[in-house]
Design an enzyme around this catalytic site. Structure first.
Site, PDB file in Angstrom:
ATOM      1  CG  HIS B 265      -1.818   1.169   1.358  1.00  0.00           C
ATOM      2  ND1 HIS B 265      -3.141   1.147   1.008  1.00  0.00           N
ATOM      3  CD2 HIS B 265      -1.574   2.428   1.804  1.00  0.00           C
ATOM      4  CE1 HIS B 265      -3.681   2.349   1.223  1.00  0.00           C
ATOM      5  NE2 HIS B 265      -2.739   3.147   1.718  1.00  0.00           N
ATOM      6  CD  GLU B 266       1.548   3.589   3.745  1.00  0.00           C
ATOM      7  OE1 GLU B 266       1.767   4.677   3.175  1.00  0.00           O
ATOM      8  OE2 GLU B 266       0.493   3.350   4.369  1.00  0.00           O
ATOM      9  CG  HIS B 269       0.483   6.250  -0.689  1.00  0.00           C
ATOM     10  ND1 HIS B 269      -0.518   7.005  -1.238  1.00  0.00           N
ATOM     11  CD2 HIS B 269      -0.079   5.608   0.379  1.00  0.00           C
ATOM     12  CE1 HIS B 269      -1.641   6.833  -0.538  1.00  0.00           C
ATOM     13  NE2 HIS B 269      -1.405   5.985   0.454  1.00  0.00           N
ATOM     14  CD  GLU B 295      -5.584   5.885   0.553  1.00  0.00           C
ATOM     15  OE1 GLU B 295      -5.578   4.870   1.274  1.00  0.00           O
ATOM     16  OE2 GLU B 295      -4.710   6.790   0.669  1.00  0.00           O
TER      17      GLU B 295
END
Lengths: 500, 500
Positions: B265-266, B269, B295
């Site tokens: 997830h990170e 980003h 997101e």
């Protein structure tokens, strides 16, 4: 502007300076601890902006006017404010004496020189570094001339790094060391070598880290304000004020005492920094007063305390909690002997307590000769190797382990080395004086650093930069510096250890 | 001043802004990763000085004059410079609209509110936090009125966080989700629950860390420019430019997939940030354009890619290299099912892909009602619990796991939540469009993120803030946003998974 208003502006300015040095210090710290390895250029861009602003704040016309106004009111200032104004103006005077374009060119030379030195060391390539070192020594001479034309250039730089010293005092200091240490070392080397097998084994870094944190608390550091990280070369830094201190270490998995003594050494620096009086925070006085005094704290903890028999007897059972199998057979005496082997080698940062000052002496002698013109930079490697043979009996295998080993010269730090040896020597007088009121060995044997720290805090730590190194030292020990106290200490310790 | 000179000054100004935000970002990052725990006040002093300077640089008269001059030359500027001027002036206009003393009071309220919220959450003490939240909602309404008196206050804030959205579009978005997800979830819950035993065990943090680094490289991050640290709550930050990016994770030793999906997830980003075009570095365009688009990248990697059957089949043997015994029995299909359990619960950050949008919807509905005055802040806990029961069938055990769970409102982020759900939904359209030219499952099954990353880089990452979120989205997928693509995706995935 009234004096009161000026003082107010002085403190507001120092708060700003602290903020910028906090940010820049953290950028450096991040660079060597955490940052991904391709981010240096990006960090450099930010450093460029911040250092320009810091330079403007430090030397800009508003600042100069403020400080000159306050210097004119000298007599009506308290001691603390007087010292702040003196130290800040001193930096400005130096900046004013050096032509700006030469200063900038020198900063750029140093960035390049550091880079060239790294590669030259890696590749054992002295000829690549030589021209840079020539320009650095030339600049050191020239800048000293701008700043203080009446003074011998090397004297100028010695005094910059350790206020109050010069070649005369250093000559007498090093000759006192030489006359006692060299014969002592000769006698030591005639005896069978001490064994270090007690401290060898396999010591996982994660366990060493937990042990390090206990060590830090043991010597009196407040872990709420002092952090521990890992770097290639251990160091200590304050961020913004003495309320945020960071030390680093490097774990060698084959020998737990290497990082242990790094932590105690850097911990000594951190105790000095964090021991600064609360009211010095966010002023230019909130740091150690000199490299020599700083090193006198770190080496005091590392050697006079850490490598003592009493401390070895206390720390072994502690270490055994982290390394039960590895240290099952070790005894306190075996540990004490293992960490006090005297073994001449070519590399300064691996040197023991006895031979370390000789490494420094060699650098001092060489710097002195190059600065005076008696020795050319081109002749340094040969002279270096000759002195290692003469004083330490060591054959330097190559320039990597010789003249290229230290980063200091590449960083322009000419005249910086003597403070390392002075720092070692100062400690002997602290210890002698401390013993008059503190049962040092008794404290160490039960792991109680409280009275030791209290003694140092009261006499040294809390003053920050309020006094000159000389004043601070004499106030602390009540007498002048005397290198014989240090050589007496060494002689006694090594005579007993080696049964001379 | 010529336009050319003004442009030069504009870029010099942005370089300064980047440097300050680098320093301040690093201070924050250090605070949550490395700094000793008693150093917050010291860091606060430095932040105070730097943020004052950043504020001066952003909104000072020189800057306003420069930007207004350039805005007057709008027609002669290139698209990039026009966008820079527009974004910088927008911030200034907002600052100008809000009376300074109210702005400062609000900043101080938020600092206090965050502190109160932390304690209130810990102690399950809603009444302690309530008065702060009342003042925060009041301020949000008042500030919206200052900035755009014609607009509905909640519409104002929605548009601030995701340019282009309002209550009308959000209502229709969430109703589309509600109509499909709630019946789908009901059918899922009638079926036997999927087992997650395949991912449970004992997974040492040190092994998870090495696995994380391999994962980061696998999805396409350049470890020379992206670092990994550990924090309580995972996050991603750029320092100075997209050339120094940091992600963080949190290791749960009982379940290796929690950190695995955090890292992915990170990492999403970080791919977006670091994928910015080189020439955007050190400009205000060098970041993601909105929370929703950001997101959409992180959730795309985490859910659409990471929780796919193809990726599970690839990653299991990789994970097994780090956890050979723990994963000896696991099969790709068991892993796939374990990481796709749909299980309604009270806590948003623990929610699965299917129920997550419902958590967001609840926050949206409550914010909307409070902002319009239809609901009092005092009534929030009851309304919160009622909606959790209504949409998720969940009994909220206490306010800690209910209305107090998120930090957003304490930080003044009213109108921020919808972008989370929008981000999830955008991804379905990326995937559908991407499949037209990329064999996504084929790539994932062999761990080749190259073509996937290339697609996203070309259409999204490289543009930074150059376009509005709406323009960027439409350019990337060639059509308008349609939430049904997302609900179709969910329906297909969960129908197959649960055999509905």
């Amino acid at each position: 502007m009234t004096t009161e208003e000026a003082i107010e502006r002085l403190y507001a300015l120092q708060k700003k300076l602290s903020a910028y040095s906090h940010a820049m210090g953290l950028l450096n710290y991040d660079g060597v601890t955490t940052a991904p390895k391709g981010t240096a250029a990006n960090r450099g861009e930010t450093m460029g902006v911040l250092s320009e602003e810091l330079y403007r704040l430090t030397t800009g016309p508003d600042t100069v006017e403020l400080l000159e106004f306050l210097a004119g009111q000298r007599e009506s200032l308290g001691q603390k404010d007087r010292r702040i104004v003196y130290l800040m103006l001193k930096d400005i005077r130096r900046m004013q004496a050096i032509p700006m374009e030469e200063y900038i060119a020198y900063q750029m030379l140093l960035v390049e020189a550091d880079d060239v030195w790294h590669k030259a060391k890696e590749q054992n390539d002295w000829p690549a570094f030589r021209p840079y070192l020539e320009r650095i020594f030339d600049t050191a001479r020239r800048f000293a001339g701008y700043c203080n034309p009446e003074k011998d250039p090397y004297d100028y730089w010695l005094n910059e790094f350790e206020e109050g010293i010069d070649q005369k005092s250093c000559d007498s200091f090093f000759s006192a060391l030489r006359e006692r240490i060299i014969p002592l070392l000769r006698r030591v080397l005639e005896k069978p070598q001490l064994s270090d097998s007690a401290v060898l084994g396999s010591f996982p870094a994660a366990d060493q880290e937990r042990f390090s944190l206990e060590l830090m608390e043991l010597i009196g550091l407040d872990l709420d304000h002092v952090g521990l990280s890992v770097t290639e070369h251990p160091f200590t830094t304050s961020l913004g004020s003495h309320l945020d201190e960071r030390i680093t270490t490097h774990y060698h998995e084959d020998n737990f005492t290497k990082s242990m003594f790094s932590v105690i050494h850097e911990g000594g620096h951190a105790l000095y920094d964090t021991g600064s009086a609360p009211e010095l925070a966010r002023t230019v006085l909130d740091c150690g007063v000199s490299m020599g005094i700083h090193e006198s704290q770190s080496r005091f903890f590392e050697n006079f305390l850490g490598r003592s028999r009493a401390f070895c007897s206390y720390i072994l059972p502690v270490a055994r909690r982290y390394f039960p199998e590895q240290l099952a057979q070790a005894t306190p005496e075996a540990l004490y002997r293992a960490v006090n082997r005297a073994q001449p080698g070519p590399v300064r940062i691996e040197a023991d307590e006895l031979t370390y000052p000789l490494h420094i002496m060699i650098r001092y002698e060489l710097e002195k000769q190059v600065m005076s013109g008696a020795l050319a930079v081109a002749e340094l490697p040969e002279a270096w190797n000759r002195l290692y043979k003469k004083y330490l009996g060591v054959d330097v295998p190559d320039d990597r382990h010789g003249v290229l080993q230290d980063s200091h010269w590449a960083g322009g730090l000419i005249g910086y080395f003597p403070s390392y040896a002075l720092g070692s020597a100062y400690g002997a007088q602290y210890l002698r004086r401390m013993r008059e009121s503190v049962d040092v060995d008794g404290c160490l044997a039960k792991g109680d650093f409280g009275p030791i720290d209290a003694w140092l805090r009261e006499r040294i730590w809390r003053f920050g930069c309020l006094y000159t190194p000389g004043e601070l030292f004499r106030n602390a020990v009540g007498e002048d510096f005397d290198p014989n106290v240090f050589t007496d200490y060494l002689e006694q310790k090594y005579t007993e250890l080696y049964g001379l």
